[in-house]
Design a protein around this motif. Structure first.
Motif, PDB file in Angstrom:
ATOM      1  N   ALA A   1      -3.045   8.349   3.039  1.00  0.00           N
ATOM      2  CA  ALA A   1      -2.787   7.340   2.010  1.00  0.00           C
ATOM      3  C   ALA A   1      -2.957   5.934   2.574  1.00  0.00           C
ATOM      4  O   ALA A   1      -3.519   5.049   1.913  1.00  0.00           O
ATOM      5  CB  ALA A   1      -1.388   7.525   1.436  1.00  0.00           C
TER       6      ALA A   1
ATOM      7  N   ARG B   1      -4.005  11.480  -2.463  1.00  0.00           N
ATOM      8  CA  ARG B   1      -3.099  10.551  -1.775  1.00  0.00           C
ATOM      9  C   ARG B   1      -1.734  11.187  -1.528  1.00  0.00           C
ATOM     10  O   ARG B   1      -1.110  10.948  -0.494  1.00  0.00           O
ATOM     11  CB  ARG B   1      -2.922   9.272  -2.601  1.00  0.00           C
TER      12      ARG B   1
ATOM     13  N   ALA C   1      -5.781   3.086   1.415  1.00  0.00           N
ATOM     14  CA  ALA C   1      -5.034   2.185   0.530  1.00  0.00           C
ATOM     15  C   ALA C   1      -5.822   0.939   0.163  1.00  0.00           C
ATOM     16  O   ALA C   1      -5.727   0.434  -0.971  1.00  0.00           O
ATOM     17  CB  ALA C   1      -3.708   1.810   1.180  1.00  0.00           C
ATOM     18  N   HIS C   2      -6.578   0.398   1.094  1.00  0.00           N
ATOM     19  CA  HIS C   2      -7.318  -0.843   0.846  1.00  0.00           C
ATOM     20  C   HIS C   2      -8.826  -0.625   0.826  1.00  0.00           C
ATOM     21  O   HIS C   2      -9.597  -1.575   0.962  1.00  0.00           O
ATOM     22  CB  HIS C   2      -6.948  -1.876   1.915  1.00  0.00           C
TER      23      HIS C   2
END
Length: 215
Positions: free
Chosen positions: A117, A109, A121-122
């Protein structure tokens, strides 16, 4: 340093590998010797910052939160996403990574930039793994869609018989990422200057290219 073939490898007599040999050769040009301790990549910077007895750490980039003097870049890593060709995955942009199950290297990341990143992220199916050999094994066993790592490292473990994979299955490379130029961080600026001078010297002499060709 952190242990990962073919950049840093333990041997019966000590340490070898591409990163190790370049750094040792550059320092030797100015009369310095290299004594190595190995740490997980995710802990490398934190360990250097916390322990004044450690004079240098590598590999690092300027985006890492490290305090010290960065050398000139000594090595370029080329990170890729790797899938299996039979899966025929459509992976053309970093944003596409949000849709897949992924195993990446530790600190990915931070190392791969803001766009990466944001893409993961999700993604609940994203994780980071310290062992690139294990990541390759998981990919070839069909238990993840993609592995993200440095091209030379991944290909080393694909060819390594101890990885225990079916090498009749063709991998597919997705070159999504810009090259990353890694440096050494030094606690002493004079040592950083010596390293830079030594690095220039081994490049001029051809020793740098000779080390690269070994790996």
């Amino acid at each position: 340093m952190r242990e990962v073939a073919p950049y840093v490898m333990k041997t019966e007599t000590g340490v070898s590998g591409l990163d190790y040999e370049i750094i040792a050769a550059a320092l030797a040009q100015k009369g310095h010797s290299l004594s190595v301790k190995l740490y997980p990549f995710a802990r490398l910077v934190a360990t250097f910052d916390a322990n004044p007895a450690i004079e240098a750490a590598a590999p690092v980039i300027s985006s890492f939160p490290v305090t010290g003097w960065l050398s000139e870049p000594f090595i370029t890593y080329r990170n890729i996403a790797l899938s299996l060709a039979p899966a025929n995955l459509s992976v053309n942009t970093i944003a596409d990574l949000a849709r897949f199950q992924i195993i990446a290297f530790q600190n990915a990341r931070n190392a791969l930039g803001a766009e990466f990143a944001a893409a993961v992220a999700h993604n609940s199916r994203y994780r980071e793994e310290s062992s690139q050999q294990l990541a390759v094994r998981i990919l070839f066993n069909g238990r993840t869609d993609l592995v993200i790592g440095e091209r030379r490292i991944l290909n080393y473990f694909i060819q390594d018989p101890t990885t225990g994979i079916d090498r009749s299955i063709a991998p597919r490379e997705h070159p999504l990422f810009a090259p990353i130029h890694y440096s050494v961080v030094f606690r002493n600026p004079a040592l950083a200057e010596d390293f830079n001078a030594g690095l220039a010297a081994i490049k001029a002499s051809g020793l740098y290219d000779a080390i690269m060709q070994k790996y």
